[in-house]
Design a protein around this motif. Structure first.
Motif, PDB file in Angstrom:
ATOM      1  N   LEU A 171       1.031  -1.123  -0.017  1.00  0.00           N
ATOM      2  CA  LEU A 171      -0.083  -0.196   0.205  1.00  0.00           C
ATOM      3  C   LEU A 171       0.946   1.274  -0.094  1.00  0.00           C
ATOM      4  O   LEU A 171       1.476   1.549   0.882  1.00  0.00           O
ATOM      5  CB  LEU A 171      -0.959   0.291   1.071  1.00  0.00           C
ATOM      6  N   VAL A 172       1.055   1.854  -1.050  1.00  0.00           N
ATOM      7  CA  VAL A 172       1.748   3.110  -1.331  1.00  0.00           C
ATOM      8  C   VAL A 172       0.946   4.262  -1.350  1.00  0.00           C
ATOM      9  O   VAL A 172      -0.037   4.531  -2.216  1.00  0.00           O
ATOM     10  CB  VAL A 172       2.502   2.966  -2.650  1.00  0.00           C
ATOM     11  N   ILE A 173       1.260   5.141  -0.152  1.00  0.00           N
ATOM     12  CA  ILE A 173       0.340   6.582  -0.129  1.00  0.00           C
ATOM     13  C   ILE A 173       1.054   7.583  -0.927  1.00  0.00           C
ATOM     14  O   ILE A 173       2.271   7.736  -1.092  1.00  0.00           O
ATOM     15  CB  ILE A 173       0.528   6.891   1.225  1.00  0.00           C
ATOM     16  N   SER A 174       0.223   8.171  -1.701  1.00  0.00           N
ATOM     17  CA  SER A 174       0.809   9.136  -2.735  1.00  0.00           C
ATOM     18  C   SER A 174       1.175  10.517  -2.120  1.00  0.00           C
ATOM     19  O   SER A 174       0.585  10.953  -0.944  1.00  0.00           O
ATOM     20  CB  SER A 174      -0.638   9.604  -3.875  1.00  0.00           C
ATOM     21  N   TYR A 180      -4.587  -1.799  -8.171  1.00  0.00           N
ATOM     22  CA  TYR A 180      -5.655  -0.699  -7.698  1.00  0.00           C
ATOM     23  C   TYR A 180      -5.041   0.732  -7.430  1.00  0.00           C
ATOM     24  O   TYR A 180      -4.115   0.770  -6.792  1.00  0.00           O
ATOM     25  CB  TYR A 180      -6.619  -1.123  -6.718  1.00  0.00           C
ATOM     26  N   GLU A 181      -5.905   1.700  -7.595  1.00  0.00           N
ATOM     27  CA  GLU A 181      -5.679   3.168  -7.117  1.00  0.00           C
ATOM     28  C   GLU A 181      -6.847   3.142  -6.210  1.00  0.00           C
ATOM     29  O   GLU A 181      -7.968   2.872  -5.980  1.00  0.00           O
ATOM     30  CB  GLU A 181      -6.181   4.028  -8.284  1.00  0.00           C
ATOM     31  N   LEU A 182      -6.300   3.868  -4.850  1.00  0.00           N
ATOM     32  CA  LEU A 182      -7.386   4.005  -3.658  1.00  0.00           C
ATOM     33  C   LEU A 182      -7.773   5.506  -3.732  1.00  0.00           C
ATOM     34  O   LEU A 182      -6.784   6.343  -3.563  1.00  0.00           O
ATOM     35  CB  LEU A 182      -6.644   3.735  -2.528  1.00  0.00           C
ATOM     36  N   TYR A 183      -8.876   5.783  -3.457  1.00  0.00           N
ATOM     37  CA  TYR A 183      -9.531   6.993  -2.983  1.00  0.00           C
ATOM     38  C   TYR A 183     -10.239   7.111  -1.843  1.00  0.00           C
ATOM     39  O   TYR A 183     -10.754   6.066  -1.460  1.00  0.00           O
ATOM     40  CB  TYR A 183     -10.461   7.475  -4.311  1.00  0.00           C
ATOM     41  N   THR A 184     -10.483   8.299  -1.390  1.00  0.00           N
ATOM     42  CA  THR A 184     -11.260   8.417  -0.214  1.00  0.00           C
ATOM     43  C   THR A 184     -12.358   9.323  -0.517  1.00  0.00           C
ATOM     44  O   THR A 184     -12.405  10.469  -1.074  1.00  0.00           O
ATOM     45  CB  THR A 184     -10.397   8.934   0.772  1.00  0.00           C
ATOM     46  N   LEU A 185     -13.483   9.198   0.554  1.00  0.00           N
ATOM     47  CA  LEU A 185     -14.667  10.258   0.406  1.00  0.00           C
ATOM     48  C   LEU A 185     -15.141  10.407   1.783  1.00  0.00           C
ATOM     49  O   LEU A 185     -14.938   9.613   2.683  1.00  0.00           O
ATOM     50  CB  LEU A 185     -15.861   9.520  -0.094  1.00  0.00           C
ATOM     51  N   ALA A 186     -15.354  11.466   2.094  1.00  0.00           N
ATOM     52  CA  ALA A 186     -15.910  12.067   3.491  1.00  0.00           C
ATOM     53  C   ALA A 186     -17.305  11.811   3.382  1.00  0.00           C
ATOM     54  O   ALA A 186     -18.020  11.928   2.321  1.00  0.00           O
ATOM     55  CB  ALA A 186     -15.661  13.556   3.792  1.00  0.00           C
ATOM     56  N   GLU A 187     -17.872  11.598   4.740  1.00  0.00           N
ATOM     57  CA  GLU A 187     -19.198  11.217   4.646  1.00  0.00           C
ATOM     58  C   GLU A 187     -20.128  12.544   4.001  1.00  0.00           C
ATOM     59  O   GLU A 187     -20.071  13.448   4.324  1.00  0.00           O
ATOM     60  CB  GLU A 187     -19.813  11.357   6.052  1.00  0.00           C
ATOM     61  N   ARG A 216     -15.965  13.822  -5.758  1.00  0.00           N
ATOM     62  CA  ARG A 216     -15.285  14.467  -4.958  1.00  0.00           C
ATOM     63  C   ARG A 216     -14.231  13.745  -4.212  1.00  0.00           C
ATOM     64  O   ARG A 216     -13.482  14.038  -3.348  1.00  0.00           O
ATOM     65  CB  ARG A 216     -16.109  15.253  -3.833  1.00  0.00           C
ATOM     66  N   ALA A 217     -14.216  12.386  -4.965  1.00  0.00           N
ATOM     67  CA  ALA A 217     -13.053  11.510  -4.043  1.00  0.00           C
ATOM     68  C   ALA A 217     -11.888  11.889  -4.361  1.00  0.00           C
ATOM     69  O   ALA A 217     -11.449  12.512  -5.510  1.00  0.00           O
ATOM     70  CB  ALA A 217     -13.444   9.951  -4.940  1.00  0.00           C
ATOM     71  N   ARG A 218     -11.090  11.600  -3.561  1.00  0.00           N
ATOM     72  CA  ARG A 218      -9.507  12.246  -3.619  1.00  0.00           C
ATOM     73  C   ARG A 218      -8.808  11.016  -3.513  1.00  0.00           C
ATOM     74  O   ARG A 218      -8.792  10.109  -2.822  1.00  0.00           O
ATOM     75  CB  ARG A 218      -9.318  13.294  -2.394  1.00  0.00           C
ATOM     76  N   LEU A 219      -7.460  11.132  -4.395  1.00  0.00           N
ATOM     77  CA  LEU A 219      -6.495  10.147  -4.428  1.00  0.00           C
ATOM     78  C   LEU A 219      -5.826   9.943  -3.227  1.00  0.00           C
ATOM     79  O   LEU A 219      -5.190  10.837  -2.482  1.00  0.00           O
ATOM     80  CB  LEU A 219      -5.581  10.349  -5.408  1.00  0.00           C
ATOM     81  N   LEU A 220      -5.820   8.527  -2.632  1.00  0.00           N
ATOM     82  CA  LEU A 220      -5.005   8.466  -1.402  1.00  0.00           C
ATOM     83  C   LEU A 220      -3.779   7.600  -1.919  1.00  0.00           C
ATOM     84  O   LEU A 220      -2.585   8.112  -1.358  1.00  0.00           O
ATOM     85  CB  LEU A 220      -5.703   7.480  -0.696  1.00  0.00           C
TER      86      LEU A 220
END
Length: 319
Positions: free
Chosen positions: A105-108, A274-281, A287-291
């Protein structure tokens, strides 16, 4: 109970005929293992030696398997039992056949969100399992990914289950859809029954949100790979695990006759799966942001150990 690692201490006794007392060296104490030492042990001592010479056929859960899944007594253990191996006598009723991968898992750099723990540090030693819930139908399949993040010292591994939906998806491309820790409600009647049974187990467990389609990320935000705890964790609400273009292309022409395990073996080592993105509630998907990325660190394999012993705990936040 799940088997626990037992440290065997070898004590050597002298066989000489001296009339004096025999001196014994103090018992050595095994040093705490790092996260990567734990992952190496599982991979090289359990998964690799048990690779299949011939892949077993994919099967669909039988009626007695489904009835067992509907019982709280069976499914609550998926929430309460820690460890890396299934209890003796317990077997996988769904997602019974799959393939294992070593991942990083590599964080950008500059990833937005200010999240903590594994979402800040990344993780060099992750074992993932690609699986299908059951034998694929002619036109549909139900893929899933489970991740085991190893933690140093005496801390247990951190696990995460990811899917697009517990309903069937069209086609047989394992990488056709984005996975997440938050799933939409089931549509099919049988899947709604299973979801309802798991919800009852979550209530018994004491989950703050018993919705079976919502798995927490708090355990990942609250821990670092060396086992240190985060004093003030900041957790993403939702994780989106999006297949890369090369992953999607690998299986774009797959059909019901193709064994997904053989296809997965063609994933190139060193490339992001895979690319990982995060979403706030409350945020919309746009509006997903790259993790970061999940990068393949070793060839994908299918093994007896992965199908018969490897265990991933479901994580739900307690009240």
């Amino acid at each position: 109970m799940l088997p626990r690692l037992i440290c065997l201490l070898a004590i050597t006794a002298s066989g000489c005929q001296s009339a004096g007392p025999v001196a014994h060296a103090p018992n050595p104490v095994a040093p705490p293992r790092t996260a990567c030492q734990k992952a190496d042990s599982m991979w090289h001592d359990r998964i690799i030696p048990s690779r299949y010479d011939q892949l077993p056929p994919l099967t669909t859960p039988g009626i007695f398997d489904v009835l067992k899944l509907l019982t709280t007594r069976f499914s609550v253990k998926a929430l309460t039992v820690e460890g890396d191996e299934l209890e003796e006598g317990r077997r996988k009723l769904i997602h019974a056949f799959g393939a294992e991968a070593r991942l990083r898992l590599v964080i950008s750099p500059g990833a937005a969100g200010g999240y903590t723990g594994i979402f800040q540090s990344g993780a060099e030693c992750v074992i993932g399992r690609f699986s299908l819930a059951s034998k694929p139908a002619i036109d549909t399949s139900i893929p899933a990914l489970a991740l085991k993040v190893f933690i140093g010292g005496d801390r247990p591994s951190l696990n995460l289950h990811l899917m697009h939906s517990i309903d069937d998806q069209a086609g047989h491309n394992f990488f056709a859809r984005t996975f997440s820790n938050i799933l939409p409600p089931a549509n099919a009647f049988a899947k709604r029954l299973l979801a309802s049974a798991f919800e009852r187990s979550a209530v018994q467990f004491g989950a703050s949100d018993p919705d079976p389609g919502r798995l927490t990320l708090e355990h990942l935000a609250g821990t670092l790979p060396d086992g240190a705890r985060v004093a003030a964790p900041k957790t993403p609400y939702q994780l989106l695990v999006k297949p890369t273009a090369s992953s999607r292309a690998l299986m774009q022409d797959a059909d019901a006759e193709d064994d997904f395990r053989l296809k997965l073996a063609g994933l190139p080592v060193g490339q992001a799966v895979y690319e990982l993105y995060t979403l706030a509630e409350g945020d919309p998907a746009e509006r997903a942001r790259l993790l970061g990325e999940l990068v393949l660190a070793a060839p994908v394999v299918s093994s007896h150990y992965g199908d018969e012993k490897l265990y991933f705990q479901h994580n739900m936040a307690r009240k």
